[in-house]
Design a protein around this motif. Structure first.
Motif, PDB file in Angstrom:
ATOM      1  N   LEU A  23       0.805  -1.221   0.000  1.00  0.00           N
ATOM      2  CA  LEU A  23       0.000   0.000   0.000  1.00  0.00           C
ATOM      3  C   LEU A  23       0.840   1.274   0.000  1.00  0.00           C
ATOM      4  O   LEU A  23       0.303   2.383  -0.015  1.00  0.00           O
ATOM      5  CB  LEU A  23      -0.915   0.008   1.233  1.00  0.00           C
ATOM      6  CG  LEU A  23      -1.975  -1.088   1.271  1.00  0.00           C
ATOM      7  CD1 LEU A  23      -2.614  -1.171   2.659  1.00  0.00           C
ATOM      8  CD2 LEU A  23      -3.032  -0.838   0.206  1.00  0.00           C
ATOM      9  N   ASP A  24       2.159   1.112   0.034  1.00  0.00           N
ATOM     10  CA  ASP A  24       3.083   2.248   0.097  1.00  0.00           C
ATOM     11  C   ASP A  24       2.858   3.093   1.356  1.00  0.00           C
ATOM     12  O   ASP A  24       2.949   4.316   1.336  1.00  0.00           O
ATOM     13  CB  ASP A  24       2.951   3.121  -1.154  1.00  0.00           C
ATOM     14  CG  ASP A  24       4.159   4.050  -1.328  1.00  0.00           C
ATOM     15  OD1 ASP A  24       5.247   3.709  -0.823  1.00  0.00           O
ATOM     16  OD2 ASP A  24       3.999   5.122  -1.951  1.00  0.00           O
ATOM     17  N   ILE A  25       2.515   2.406   2.445  1.00  0.00           N
ATOM     18  CA  ILE A  25       2.433   3.046   3.767  1.00  0.00           C
ATOM     19  C   ILE A  25       3.365   2.251   4.683  1.00  0.00           C
ATOM     20  O   ILE A  25       2.954   1.225   5.252  1.00  0.00           O
ATOM     21  CB  ILE A  25       0.995   3.049   4.329  1.00  0.00           C
ATOM     22  CG1 ILE A  25       0.043   3.776   3.378  1.00  0.00           C
ATOM     23  CG2 ILE A  25       0.958   3.723   5.711  1.00  0.00           C
ATOM     24  CD1 ILE A  25      -1.405   3.760   3.827  1.00  0.00           C
ATOM     25  N   PRO A  26       4.613   2.652   4.808  1.00  0.00           N
ATOM     26  CA  PRO A  26       5.573   1.846   5.556  1.00  0.00           C
ATOM     27  C   PRO A  26       5.257   1.753   7.041  1.00  0.00           C
ATOM     28  O   PRO A  26       4.743   2.702   7.649  1.00  0.00           O
ATOM     29  CB  PRO A  26       6.905   2.578   5.327  1.00  0.00           C
ATOM     30  CG  PRO A  26       6.523   3.962   4.946  1.00  0.00           C
ATOM     31  CD  PRO A  26       5.210   3.857   4.224  1.00  0.00           C
ATOM     32  N   VAL A  27       5.548   0.593   7.596  1.00  0.00           N
ATOM     33  CA  VAL A  27       5.467   0.388   9.047  1.00  0.00           C
ATOM     34  C   VAL A  27       6.851   0.686   9.611  1.00  0.00           C
ATOM     35  O   VAL A  27       7.791  -0.081   9.408  1.00  0.00           O
ATOM     36  CB  VAL A  27       5.040  -1.056   9.388  1.00  0.00           C
ATOM     37  CG1 VAL A  27       5.044  -1.262  10.904  1.00  0.00           C
ATOM     38  CG2 VAL A  27       3.662  -1.353   8.810  1.00  0.00           C
ATOM     39  N   HIS A  28       6.991   1.807  10.289  1.00  0.00           N
ATOM     40  CA  HIS A  28       8.299   2.221  10.781  1.00  0.00           C
ATOM     41  C   HIS A  28       8.768   1.417  11.985  1.00  0.00           C
ATOM     42  O   HIS A  28       9.970   1.243  12.192  1.00  0.00           O
ATOM     43  CB  HIS A  28       8.287   3.709  11.142  1.00  0.00           C
ATOM     44  CG  HIS A  28       8.433   4.625   9.970  1.00  0.00           C
ATOM     45  ND1 HIS A  28       8.831   4.192   8.741  1.00  0.00           N
ATOM     46  CD2 HIS A  28       8.216   5.973   9.846  1.00  0.00           C
ATOM     47  CE1 HIS A  28       8.877   5.200   7.893  1.00  0.00           C
ATOM     48  NE2 HIS A  28       8.495   6.291   8.535  1.00  0.00           N
ATOM     49  N   ASP A  29       7.818   0.937  12.791  1.00  0.00           N
ATOM     50  CA  ASP A  29       8.213   0.223  14.010  1.00  0.00           C
ATOM     51  C   ASP A  29       6.992  -0.470  14.595  1.00  0.00           C
ATOM     52  O   ASP A  29       5.851  -0.176  14.249  1.00  0.00           O
ATOM     53  CB  ASP A  29       8.812   1.195  15.039  1.00  0.00           C
ATOM     54  CG  ASP A  29       9.710   0.518  16.069  1.00  0.00           C
ATOM     55  OD1 ASP A  29       9.758  -0.742  16.091  1.00  0.00           O
ATOM     56  OD2 ASP A  29      10.370   1.229  16.837  1.00  0.00           O
ATOM     57  N   HIS A  30       7.257  -1.415  15.461  1.00  0.00           N
ATOM     58  CA  HIS A  30       6.243  -2.008  16.325  1.00  0.00           C
ATOM     59  C   HIS A  30       6.826  -1.955  17.730  1.00  0.00           C
ATOM     60  O   HIS A  30       7.848  -2.590  18.010  1.00  0.00           O
ATOM     61  CB  HIS A  30       5.937  -3.448  15.909  1.00  0.00           C
ATOM     62  CG  HIS A  30       4.833  -4.077  16.716  1.00  0.00           C
ATOM     63  ND1 HIS A  30       4.307  -5.313  16.426  1.00  0.00           N
ATOM     64  CD2 HIS A  30       4.145  -3.636  17.811  1.00  0.00           C
ATOM     65  CE1 HIS A  30       3.347  -5.604  17.295  1.00  0.00           C
ATOM     66  NE2 HIS A  30       3.244  -4.601  18.148  1.00  0.00           N
ATOM     67  N   VAL A  31       6.201  -1.176  18.585  1.00  0.00           N
ATOM     68  CA  VAL A  31       6.699  -0.973  19.943  1.00  0.00           C
ATOM     69  C   VAL A  31       5.765  -1.682  20.924  1.00  0.00           C
ATOM     70  O   VAL A  31       4.554  -1.447  20.923  1.00  0.00           O
ATOM     71  CB  VAL A  31       6.785   0.527  20.293  1.00  0.00           C
ATOM     72  CG1 VAL A  31       7.226   0.713  21.744  1.00  0.00           C
ATOM     73  CG2 VAL A  31       7.749   1.236  19.350  1.00  0.00           C
ATOM     74  N   ILE A  32       6.333  -2.571  21.726  1.00  0.00           N
ATOM     75  CA  ILE A  32       5.581  -3.261  22.770  1.00  0.00           C
ATOM     76  C   ILE A  32       5.904  -2.598  24.101  1.00  0.00           C
ATOM     77  O   ILE A  32       7.066  -2.496  24.497  1.00  0.00           O
ATOM     78  CB  ILE A  32       5.936  -4.758  22.831  1.00  0.00           C
ATOM     79  CG1 ILE A  32       5.667  -5.424  21.478  1.00  0.00           C
ATOM     80  CG2 ILE A  32       5.125  -5.450  23.929  1.00  0.00           C
ATOM     81  CD1 ILE A  32       6.104  -6.875  21.424  1.00  0.00           C
TER      82      ILE A  32
END
Length: 227
Positions: A203-212
């Motif tokens: 979708l050209d919407i990057p996921v920059h991070d996943h923070v837990i």
């Protein structure tokens, strides 16, 4: 039997002390007494506030994590008063979340934690959020996707990216909490992240991070090289 608040000298009554001296001059138990409103069964609101606070070892964070039903076990705290206490604590949590300048770009996982930890780290259940970022990496919107048990069937790319697309997001950051306090990623956490990163590429919407978010700790997939 303790004195009712109306029987105390004005200088000892929480409401009057707040009016005369300001809220900062009151103890946490006195502020809780104002929230509780009145006592019961021969106990003053101050005594009720002291008991409620003592049950959480003096910690408002611990108190906020207690369910409403548990608060009603205290003498003088019915369901309505327990709900009011929860509402007051949630307002404090939201005010803390607003303390960060919204115009400040998010540059690191610590910036994410500063925004989300006050709301998430003491919750009794998992919440999965999507932080929608604009082109300057500023937080455009915080979207709650699920509340409860987190698994890959509940966190579907469609639900995550529908709002991001509507907001014309430049990028997103995934955020959720572990009620256990341990932010180590589970197998489900890794699976969900892989799915959403792949969808973001399409979708050209990057996921920059996943923070837990854990209790006083966090795990960043970007920092850990897991993205």
């Amino acid at each position: 039997m303790s004195l009712a608040i109306r029987e105390l000298p004005r200088s000892d009554r929480p409401r009057e002390r707040l009016l005369d001296l300001g809220s900062h001059a009151l103890s946490t138990a006195e502020l809780l007494a104002i929230v509780v409103g009145s006592g019961g069964r021969g106990r003053s609101a101050i005594s009720v506030g002291q008991d409620v606070l003592a049950s959480a070892q003096g910690s408002l964070r611990r108190l906020a994590s207690r369910p409403v039903a548990e608060l009603t076990s205290h003498i003088g705290v019915g369901r309505a008063r327990a709900v009011v206490i929860h509402a007051a604590l949630e307002l404090g949590r939201r005010m803390a979340a607003e303390s960060r300048d919204e115009a400040t770009p998010i540059r690191s996982p610590r910036d994410v934690v500063a925004i989300f930890a006050p709301r998430l780290e003491d919750l009794p259940v998992e919440e999965f959020h999507v932080a929608v970022l604009d082109a300057q990496h500023r937080l455009e919107r915080d979207i709650t996707i699920t509340r409860g048990i987190l698994n890959s069937s509940l966190v579907h790319p469609r639900e995550v990216f529908r709002e991001a697309i509507a907001e014309r997001a430049a990028a997103i950051i995934l955020v959720h909490n572990h009620p256990s306090g341990d932010p180590a990623p589970s197998l489900d956490d890794k699976t969900i992240t892989e799915q959403l990163v792949a969808a973001g590429r399409l979708l050209d919407i990057p996921v920059h991070d996943h923070v837990i978010v854990g209790r006083g700790r966090y795990t960043s997939f970007a920092e850990a090289g897991l993205l």
